[in-house]
Write an enzyme that holds these catalytic residues in place. Structure first.
Site, PDB file in Angstrom:
ATOM      1  N   GLU A  99       0.842  -1.210   0.000  1.00  0.00           N
ATOM      2  CA  GLU A  99       0.000   0.000   0.000  1.00  0.00           C
ATOM      3  C   GLU A  99       0.869   1.249   0.000  1.00  0.00           C
ATOM      4  O   GLU A  99       2.011   1.212   0.442  1.00  0.00           O
ATOM      5  CB  GLU A  99      -0.862   0.013   1.271  1.00  0.00           C
ATOM      6  N   ASP A 100       0.291   2.336  -0.460  1.00  0.00           N
ATOM      7  CA  ASP A 100       1.002   3.606  -0.373  1.00  0.00           C
ATOM      8  C   ASP A 100       0.870   4.199   1.028  1.00  0.00           C
ATOM      9  O   ASP A 100       1.844   4.572   1.659  1.00  0.00           O
ATOM     10  CB  ASP A 100       0.511   4.598  -1.449  1.00  0.00           C
ATOM     11  N   ASP A 103      -4.652   5.053   6.127  1.00  0.00           N
ATOM     12  CA  ASP A 103      -5.220   6.246   6.747  1.00  0.00           C
ATOM     13  C   ASP A 103      -6.285   5.802   7.754  1.00  0.00           C
ATOM     14  O   ASP A 103      -5.975   5.442   8.888  1.00  0.00           O
ATOM     15  CB  ASP A 103      -5.765   7.144   5.639  1.00  0.00           C
ATOM     16  N   PHE A 152      -1.922  15.673   4.946  1.00  0.00           N
ATOM     17  CA  PHE A 152      -2.192  15.049   3.650  1.00  0.00           C
ATOM     18  C   PHE A 152      -0.930  15.133   2.811  1.00  0.00           C
ATOM     19  O   PHE A 152      -0.339  16.195   2.672  1.00  0.00           O
ATOM     20  CB  PHE A 152      -3.363  15.742   2.945  1.00  0.00           C
ATOM     21  N   ARG A 165       1.290  12.950  -8.470  1.00  0.00           N
ATOM     22  CA  ARG A 165       1.587  11.533  -8.269  1.00  0.00           C
ATOM     23  C   ARG A 165       3.034  11.165  -8.621  1.00  0.00           C
ATOM     24  O   ARG A 165       3.633  10.310  -7.982  1.00  0.00           O
ATOM     25  CB  ARG A 165       0.631  10.704  -9.135  1.00  0.00           C
TER      26      ARG A 165
END
Ligand code: XMP
Ligand code: MG
Length: 175
Positions: A99-100, A103, A152, A165
């Site tokens: 996963e990046d 959250d 964020f 990105r």
């Protein structure tokens, strides 16, 4: 508008590269001789996958899953659907979800439960960033690149509405 907001460098290219190599060394040690399937969560983890896998000293196969979590650009709603499933069987194999960022944890819990039902020999989670600030469900990543308290982030695969990105470093979007 986020495009007008300032970005602050959080993890530089060099820092990320060093940490990704460390993670790859740990995984290469832990998964030596195993039948490894790396499940990359699209889109965010694709750069992490590309860098990590090139440092791995073990054999593995890669597959991709794409999940959609309904909600606004920066908040997930908790309703997850699979828009692209993996194509390999994970039964009896050692799965690593890549996963990046974790959250609220909603996406990962959904994916973990979905893959668990397919009877893998083992199932672990590797995330570039673990952001615990907004965690709504109990889930712990087994391998974590960076712990982030809040904020964020964009870059290195992470986007805001498809922007930023492909930046090589990770930036914090300032409020
Ligand atoms: P949950 O809340 O289910 O969501 O753990 C994880 C997904 O939400 C996105 N996400 C972010 N994307 N910067 C991003 O670019 C962030 O700081 C961020 N926080 C959550 C991301 O798609 C992740 O897989
Ligand atoms: Mg993601």
């Amino acid at each position: 508008m986020v495009k007008d907001r300032k970005k602050r460098l959080l993890y530089s290219e060099e820092i990320i590269d060093r940490r990704v190599k460390e993670l790859a060394d740990t995984l290469s040690h832990d998964y030596k001789g195993k039948d490894v399937v790396i499940v990359c969560v699209l889109k965010g983890a694709f750069i992490f996958l590309a860098d990590l896998t090139r440092y791995l000293g073990i054999s593995y196969v890669v597959d991709f899953v794409r999940l959609r979590s309904y909600g606004s650009q920066s908040e997930s709603s908790g309703i997850v659907t699979v828009t692209k499933d993996i194509e390999v069987s994970v039964e009896g194999r050692d799965v690593i979800i890549l996963e990046d960022i974790v959250d609220t944890g909603t996406t990962l819990v959904y994916l973990r439960d979905m893959l668990e039902k397919r009877n893998p020999a083992s199932l672990k989670i590797c995330t570039l960033i673990d952001k615990k600030e907004r965690r709504l469900v109990e889930i712990d990543a087994d391998y974590v690149g960076f712990d982030l308290d809040e904020g964020f982030v964009v870059g290195y695969g992470l986007d805001f509405d498809e922007r930023f990105r492909c930046l090589p470093s990770v930036y914090l979007i300032e409020e």
